[in-house]
Enzyme design. Structure first.
Site, PDB file in Angstrom:
ATOM      1  CD  GLU A 171      -2.540  -1.007   2.767  1.00  9.47           C
ATOM      2  OE1 GLU A 171      -2.584   0.059   3.398  1.00  9.47           O
ATOM      3  OE2 GLU A 171      -3.035  -2.068   3.167  1.00  9.47           O
ATOM      4  CB  CYS A 196       6.283  -5.767   9.141  1.00 10.05           C
ATOM      5  SG  CYS A 196       7.392  -4.908  10.279  1.00 10.05           S
ATOM      6  CG  HIS A 241       4.456   3.580  19.439  1.00 12.86           C
ATOM      7  ND1 HIS A 241       4.089   4.791  18.902  1.00 12.86           N
ATOM      8  CD2 HIS A 241       4.765   2.794  18.378  1.00 12.86           C
ATOM      9  CE1 HIS A 241       4.172   4.723  17.582  1.00 12.86           C
ATOM     10  NE2 HIS A 241       4.582   3.548  17.235  1.00 12.86           N
ATOM     11  CG  ASN A 268      -6.016   5.317  11.849  1.00 11.75           C
ATOM     12  OD1 ASN A 268      -7.075   5.936  11.864  1.00 11.75           O
ATOM     13  ND2 ASN A 268      -4.972   5.691  11.136  1.00 11.75           N
ATOM     14  CB  CYS A 311      -0.180   1.220   8.592  1.00 10.80           C
ATOM     15  SG  CYS A 311       1.151   1.035   7.547  1.00 10.80           S
TER      16      CYS A 311
HETATM   17  N1  SAH Z   1       8.344  -0.033  10.847  1.00 13.14           N
HETATM   18  C1  SAH Z   1       8.460   1.384  10.845  1.00 13.14           C
HETATM   19  C2  SAH Z   1       7.626   2.076   9.798  1.00 13.14           C
HETATM   20  C3  SAH Z   1       6.231   1.578   9.559  1.00 13.14           C
HETATM   21  S1  SAH Z   1       5.035   1.861  10.822  1.00 13.14           S
HETATM   22  C4  SAH Z   1       8.195   1.941  12.210  1.00 13.14           C
HETATM   23  O1  SAH Z   1       7.915   1.164  13.124  1.00 13.14           O
HETATM   24  O2  SAH Z   1       8.330   3.137  12.412  1.00 13.14           O
HETATM   25  C5  SAH Z   1       4.708   3.569  10.688  1.00 13.14           C
HETATM   26  C6  SAH Z   1       4.088   4.195  11.920  1.00 13.14           C
HETATM   27  O3  SAH Z   1       2.679   3.893  11.977  1.00 13.14           O
HETATM   28  C7  SAH Z   1       4.688   3.686  13.207  1.00 13.14           C
HETATM   29  O4  SAH Z   1       4.900   4.713  14.113  1.00 13.14           O
HETATM   30  C8  SAH Z   1       3.614   2.731  13.666  1.00 13.14           C
HETATM   31  O5  SAH Z   1       3.781   2.480  15.005  1.00 13.14           O
HETATM   32  C9  SAH Z   1       2.362   3.493  13.287  1.00 13.14           C
HETATM   33  N2  SAH Z   1       1.123   2.715  13.290  1.00 13.14           N
HETATM   34  C10 SAH Z   1       0.955   1.408  13.059  1.00 13.14           C
HETATM   35  N3  SAH Z   1      -0.330   1.046  13.184  1.00 13.14           N
HETATM   36  C11 SAH Z   1      -1.016   2.157  13.498  1.00 13.14           C
HETATM   37  C12 SAH Z   1      -2.392   2.439  13.750  1.00 13.14           C
HETATM   38  N4  SAH Z   1      -3.318   1.488  13.692  1.00 13.14           N
HETATM   39  N5  SAH Z   1      -2.739   3.718  14.060  1.00 13.14           N
HETATM   40  C13 SAH Z   1      -1.807   4.697  14.110  1.00 13.14           C
HETATM   41  N6  SAH Z   1      -0.499   4.487  13.851  1.00 13.14           N
HETATM   42  C14 SAH Z   1      -0.099   3.240  13.565  1.00 13.14           C
END
Ligand code: SAH
Length: 340
Positions: free
Chosen positions: A89, A109, A213, A287, A330
């Site tokens: 995506e 991942c 986080h 989200n 995502c």
């Molecule tokens: N693996 C990398 C990049 C991809 S995730 C990383 O961990 O940074 C990109 C961002 O989206 C990360 O901060 C992840 O924690 C966040 N993310 C994942 N799922 C999410 C969701 N459901 N709502 C909001 N942010 C989310």
């Protein structure tokens, strides 16, 4: 077969030299690919037949297929099928300062973050640099506009695909190519320390975002298993060195999850954790997805959390929301497609 979008300009020059052709062919090919944006070698009309045949023998020119687009006012969400049938995506966002694209770096991942939809599919493979480049080209083709900012925050952990990430940056930064300034590129990682150390010496001024986080290892270990391998103390030390070496500000992403990491105590602990770093904190309203059971923090809790950080004079923002009504979390679009 190799994608032509995998090649840096210098590699294209060497390729032609090795094949007994003039160097300037590389400029011509780049012009066709990145200025005129043709998607077939046969359309490169100022390049002689033998050279076209040579290119066709060695490279493919398009490998992504656009499968589906969901459109909203400020955001488009794209689902692509790769040449091997896997799905990834990309998300396009319109801002007042330009347009940004969030691209995927892997199929699946392996980082296993509990709140993340993408990680429900384990890593199948890395994306090639060319597949990352093509996400930009295909979205630009769809919106008939140039993208100004790139974030590598889609499906995958870019620092688990470090060589292709570096190659990707080199290709999109190249002036006669897509020409995206390195300061307009941001890479996000869950905190793979050895790669952050390497990234510190990477000669492009790409911005670094850290998916934090949690303000301590106890909570972080629960949410992000990678934290057990790279604890916060070591991560912070590495980031301090990154600050010192590059003089660049770090972005911390902090998803607020109801009852998990959103207490006042957590906010205070977070301030202490990042104190002394040149950074800013981006608070992210979660989200929600159907499959993982986490809830978004309440509005008042988010405001309170924000105020505590703000009072400490740490730079903090609450992420503006994009397209939660179009599966923007995502990995959601892909999950739906594959019925995960
Ligand atoms: N693996 C990398 C990049 C991809 S995730 C990383 O961990 O940074 C990109 C961002 O989206 C990360 O901060 C992840 O924690 C966040 N993310 C994942 N799922 C999410 C969701 N459901 N709502 C909001 N942010 C989310």
């Amino acid at each position: 077969m190799k994608s032509i979008y995998d090649k840096t300009f210098d590699e294209m020059v060497s390729y032609f030299e090795e094949n007994g052709e003039k160097r300037f062919k590389a400029s011509q090919v780049f012009d066709w690919l990145y200025s005129k944006r043709v998607t077939s070698f046969d359309l490169m009309s100022n390049i002689k037949k033998e050279v076209i045949e040579l290119l066709k023998k060695d490279y493919i020119i398009t490998s992504l297929r656009l499968d589906k687009v969901e459109r909203d006012v400020e955001v488009n969400k794209y689902l692509f099928t790769l040449s091997d049938g896997n799905h990834i995506e990309s998300v396009l966002m319109r801002h007042d300062y330009g347009t940004s694209i969030c691209i995927s770096s892997q199929v699946g991942c392996n980082m296993g973050c509990r709140f993340c939809e993408s990680g429900r599919l384990k890593k199948v493979r890395n994306l090639t640099a060319g597949e990352m480049v093509e996400q930009i080209l295909m979205v630009e083709e769809d919106i008939k506009m140039r993208i100004t900012h790139v974030v590598i925050m889609g499906i995958g952990e870019p620092f688990d695909n470090f060589d292709n990430f570096k190659r990707f940056v080199q290709i999109i930064n190249y002036q006669k190519g897509i020409n995206i300034g390195s300061r307009h590129i941001t890479v996000s990682t869950c905190g793979l320390i050895p790669k952050i150390e390497e990234f510190t010496n990477f000669p492009y001024q790409v911005n670094l975002a850290i998916s934090l986080h949690a303000p301590n290892d106890k909570i972080r270990n629960e949410l992000m298993p990678i934290s057990k391998v790279y604890p916060l103390k070591d991560l912070m030390k590495t980031l301090k060195k990154y600050n010192e070496k590059t003089n660049r500000r770090i972005t911390f992403e902090y998803i607020l999850l109801d009852g998990i990491n959103d207490s006042e105590e957590c906010a205070n602990e977070l301030c202490a954790l990042v104190s002394g770093l040149n950074c800013y904190i981006n608070l992210i309203p979660y989200n929600e997805t159907d499959n993982l059971g986490y809830k978004r923090s309440k509005k008042e809790t988010i405001s309170k959390f924000y105020d505590i950080i703000k009072k400490r004079k740490i730079n903090v923002t609450i992420r503006r929301e994009f397209g939660s009504n179009i599966s923007a979390a995502c990995g959601q679009l892909r999950s739906k497609k594959e019925d995960l």
